[in-house]
Design a protein around this motif. Structure first.
Motif, mmCIF file in Angstrom:
data_model
loop_
_atom_site.group_PDB
_atom_site.id
_atom_site.type_symbol
_atom_site.label_atom_id
_atom_site.label_comp_id
_atom_site.label_asym_id
_atom_site.label_seq_id
_atom_site.Cartn_x
_atom_site.Cartn_y
_atom_site.Cartn_z
ATOM 1 N N TYR A 159 0.805 -1.242 0.000
ATOM 2 C CA TYR A 159 -0.004 0.006 -0.093
ATOM 3 C C TYR A 159 0.867 1.370 0.215
ATOM 4 N N ALA A 219 2.837 2.089 -3.268
ATOM 5 C CA ALA A 219 1.989 2.280 -4.520
ATOM 6 C C ALA A 219 1.490 3.587 -4.445
ATOM 7 N N HIS A 220 1.386 4.196 -2.798
ATOM 8 C CA HIS A 220 0.628 5.678 -2.702
ATOM 9 C C HIS A 220 1.549 6.706 -3.063
ATOM 10 N N ASP A 221 0.853 7.856 -3.536
ATOM 11 C CA ASP A 221 1.778 8.829 -3.845
ATOM 12 C C ASP A 221 2.215 9.819 -2.644
#
Lengths: 408, 408
Positions: free
Chosen positions: A107, A110-112
Motif C-alpha cells: 500500500y 504504491a501510494h503517492d
C-alpha cells in the motif's frame, strides 16, 4: 519468592474467583507445560489457549457486551482463534482486523503520499470500541525494510487521531511466537515458544503484589543509586509516582507480558553503561556509556552504533535527559531476545529511557521531561551490582531483598 | 465473437483509458498466462495482480479518497497484498478485516447465544464505508460443519443491520484460488488456479457489450422457450427487465467473476431437468426434474437429494414458483466446480431459481415472486438444445446467434 508460572489447574478445588479472574495455586517452573486442563478439548497448544485467557481476563478485563477489536498480525492466526473462543465465552463482541506488513508495504509503496487524514470510517470504529487487542506475530520482522521512511512517517502523521482513539480504549499488546521472531531472537522455534510462554503465562496477581512492594519503596524514596559493572549513577525521584506495570489495564499496563516498576527521575548524576545489545531504528547498538551531570548527558560513547545514540541525544533538549527509570521484575524473561516488549521486563535488569516521561509518574499539575523521543536502554544487574533507595539496599547481585538468595 | 481472456499488455500502444479503466487488445485464450507486464516487478503471480486491478478498477470503481474495507479470508493473503497495492496506487483508504471460519467457529461454539444486536462500532464502520471488497479464499470449506445451525442463525439474525449496511456500499465479492477450493472442485491446485483466472481475467467491457445484446432481446421479448435433454419449458417475461451482470457495480453486479443476463419470469409452463450436480445445504443434489403448470411446480423428482428439493419447495407459496431465469455467458467457466459463483455463470448453461425475484428485474411499482428462499438450479445447453425468444432462436447447441459456429 520468585514469580511462578501460571498453572492451568482448572479442576483444582483451590481455584477461586478474585478480581474477575480465576486465581490458581502456585506451581513450579515448567509445570504449566505439562498440564492438560480437563475441561478443554482439541489439539490446540494449551499454552495458546491460556495466553488468550490471560489476555482477555487479566490484561484487558473483557466483560459481556464489550465491543472488542482484535488486530491480528499475519502470523498470529492460532492465538486469534483462541482469543475468539475466549471472547465468545465472555459474551463480548468480536471484530477482527488484519495486520500484515506485506499489505502495508504494498500500500505505502504504491501510494503517492498525500494520505487522507484520519479516514472517518476507521476513526468511527475505534472511537466506539471498548478494547483493542493487538496480537503481534510477524512472519518477517524486516518486511518494511525497503519502504521509504518519509512515506511511513507521512502515513503515520495522517493517522494520529485514529492512533489516539485506539490508545483511548482498554488496549493490550501481546506477542504470539512465530518463526520470524524466533529468528530475530537467535533461537530455535520450539525454544522460543517456551521462552514466550514462560514470560507470559505467569501468576500475574502474585507479581502485581510483589511489584507493589517496590512501588511503595520508590514512592516513599528520594534517591535511587544503581551500581553495576561500568555503572554508578544516582537518580532523584522524590515526589514522583511509580507505576506497578502488571500486564493489566487495571494497573495502567498495556503490554502482555509486562513485569516492571517504573518512575520518572527529575534529576540524574553519574555514569551508566548499558551492556544489553539492542536494535534501534534497524541498527545494532552495544555497550552505550552515558555520563550525567545536573540531569543532562554531558558525555557519551558506544562500542557499536554510536551514530544512533548521537541522533537520539541530538533530537531536542529533552532527549539529553532521562524520562524513565524502569526496574525489570519478570523472572520468566531469562534472556535477551532483541524485542523491547520482553527485554526491558527481564528480572535482574534496569532500564533508563532518554526522552519523554510518562504522565502516570507525575503528580497532578507537575510536568515531566518532554521530548519527541523515548528510547529505552538496558543494564544487567549482575554479580557485584546493587540497587539502593535512600541508602538502603533493595537488590544485590540482581536478587531483590524479598527473594530467596538475597544477601544483604 | 467469443469473449476473450483479459490480456495484460500494459506497454501496448493500443491501450487507452475508457470508463476509468484501461482497455486492452483482445488476445487468444491462455495468452494472458504468458505475458509478464513490463512495468511490474516482483515475483507475484501476475494473474493475482491483474485480478486485483480488475477488482478495484472495473468491478468496484474505486476512486481516490474512497473508504474501502477489504475483508480478507484466511487463505486470500496474496490477493489482499495485490489489492492493497492497487488501493495505494488509486489513493484510496484501506482498512482490512480478517475473515476466518476458524475464528467464527471458535467464537460461536463458545458463545451462549444471546448476541448483541448490531454492535455499534461495527455498524459505524460499514455505514461510513464506500466499498467493501470480500476476498474469499477458504482453507477448509467445511470448517463450520460442527457449529450448531441455530447458533449460526441467531448470530446472523443479530447482525442484520450490519449486513444491510455492508450491502448498501459498492461491495464486490471475489474468489482467490486456494487448495481447499481446488479440492471442492475435484481439481489439482495449479489446474484450479488456471480455471479461476480464465473465468476472472476477462475483457469485461467486451462481455458487457455482448450481454447488452441479450438484455435487449429479453427486454423486448415475451416468451422464452428452453429446449434441451429432458427440458421443454416456456417462461413468460413480458414487462420484466433483464440485468446485464458484468462483474461491476456500474452494472448492479457485485460478483467477480460474473457473466450472465438474468430476468424474472411472471409465469412458467412445462418441464425442466437440471443436469448440473450441486451441493445445497451440504447435501448433493443431482438431476432434479420440475414440472410447472400456471407458474407453479406441480410435480418434481431428483435422482439424488430429493429431500432437499422437497424442503425448498415446501418453504412457502413463493418457493413453488420461479424468481429468476439466468443465462450464463462466461466462456471462461468451462466446467462445474461446485461453487455457485462460477457454475451459474458458465457459458452454454441456463439456470432457474425457485423463490424470490430480484427487484432490479421488476418495473417500478410491480412486485415479483416473494419467498424466503432463492435456490438456483442449472441446466446444460448441450447438443440439440435451443433457446428461443418469441419463436426466434437465440442460441442453438449452446452457441449464441452472434457467436462463431452458430447454426440457425
Amino acid at each position: 519468592m520468585s514469580p511462578v508460572p501460571y498453572c492451568t489447574k482448572y479442576s483444582s478445588a483451590g481455584t477461586q474467583k478474585i478480581h474477575g479472574i480465576h486465581s490458581h495455586q502456585p506451581c513450579q517452573p515448567g509445570d504449566h507445560r505439562r498440564f492438560v486442563p480437563a475441561t478443554l478439548g482439541g489439539d490446540m497448544d494449551d499454552r495458546i489457549r491460556e495466553h488468550a485467557r490471560i489476555l482477555v481476563d487479566w490484561s484487558a478485563r473483557i466483560d459481556a457486551g464489550d465491543d472488542v477489536v482484535v488486530a491480528v498480525e499475519d502470523g498470529a492466526h492460532d492465538l486469534a482463534v483462541a482469543v475468539a473462543e475466549q471472547l465468545g465465552d465472555r459474551g463480548a463482541n468480536l471484530l477482527s482486523t488484519y495486520q500484515s506488513d506485506e499489505l502495508t508495504r504494498a500500500y505505502l509503496q504504491a501510494h503517492d503520499g498525500s494520505f487522507t487524514e484520519n479516514p472517518d470510517y476507521e476513526l468511527a470504529l475505534y472511537e466506539r470500541a471498548d478494547s483493542v487487542l493487538f496480537l503481534k506475530g510477524s512472519r518477517n520482522t524486516t518486511e518494511t525494510a525497503d519502504v521509504d521512511s518519509d512515506q511511513r512517517q507521512a502515513y503515520s502523521t495522517a493517522r494520529q487521531e485514529i492512533r489516539e482513539a485506539r490508545l483511548d480504549t482498554d488496549w493490550v499488546s501481546t506477542q504470539h511466537p512465530t518463526r520470524a521472531m524466533a529468528q530475530q531472537a537467535g533461537m530455535a522455534y520450539a525454544e522460543y515458544k517456551d521462552f514466550v510462554y514462560d514470560a507470559t503465562l505467569r501468576d500475574w496477581e502474585a507479581l502485581a503484589d510483589e511489584q507493589a512492594r517496590l512501588k511503595e519503596i520508590l514512592d516513599d524514596g528520594s534517591e535511587v543509586r544503581i551500581v553495576a559493572d561500568g555503572t554508578d549513577i544516582t537518580l532523584f525521584i522524590d515526589g514522583r509516582i511509580a507505576v506497578n506495570s502488571a500486564a493489566s489495564v487495571a494497573y495502567d499496563s498495556h503490554n502482555l507480558p509486562s513485569g516492571e516498576v517504573f518512575t520518572a527521575p527529575h534529576d540524574t548524576a553519574g555514569v551508566v553503561t548499558f551492556d544489553v545489545p539492542m536494535t534501534i531504528q534497524g541498527r545494532r547498538v552495544k555497550n552505550v556509556e552515558l555520563t550525567f551531570k545536573d540531569g543532562v548527558v554531558v558525555d557519551w560513547s558506544a562500542e557499536q552504533g554510536e551514530a544512533v545514540i548521537d541522533e537520539i541525544i541530538g533530537t531536542d533538549s529533552g532527549s539529553r535527559q532521562l524520562g524513565e527509570l524502569g526496574i525489570g521484575m519478570n523472572r520468566g524473561v531469562d534472556r535477551v531476545t532483541d524485542n523491547i516488549l520482553f527485554d526491558e521486563k527481564m528480572g535482574g535488569t534496569v532500564h533508563l529511557a532518554l526522552g519523554r516521561a510518562y504522565d502516570a509518574c507525575l503528580p497532578e499539575g507537575e510536568s515531566g521531561n518532554d521530548s519527541a523521543v523515548h528510547e529505552d536502554l538496558i543494564t544487567t544487574m549482575g554479580e557485584g551490582s546493587r540497587l539502593e533507595v535512600d541508602g538502603e539496599t533493595i537488590q544485590r547481585d540482581g536478587v531483590f531483598r524479598w527473594e530467596d538468595g538475597f544477601e544483604g
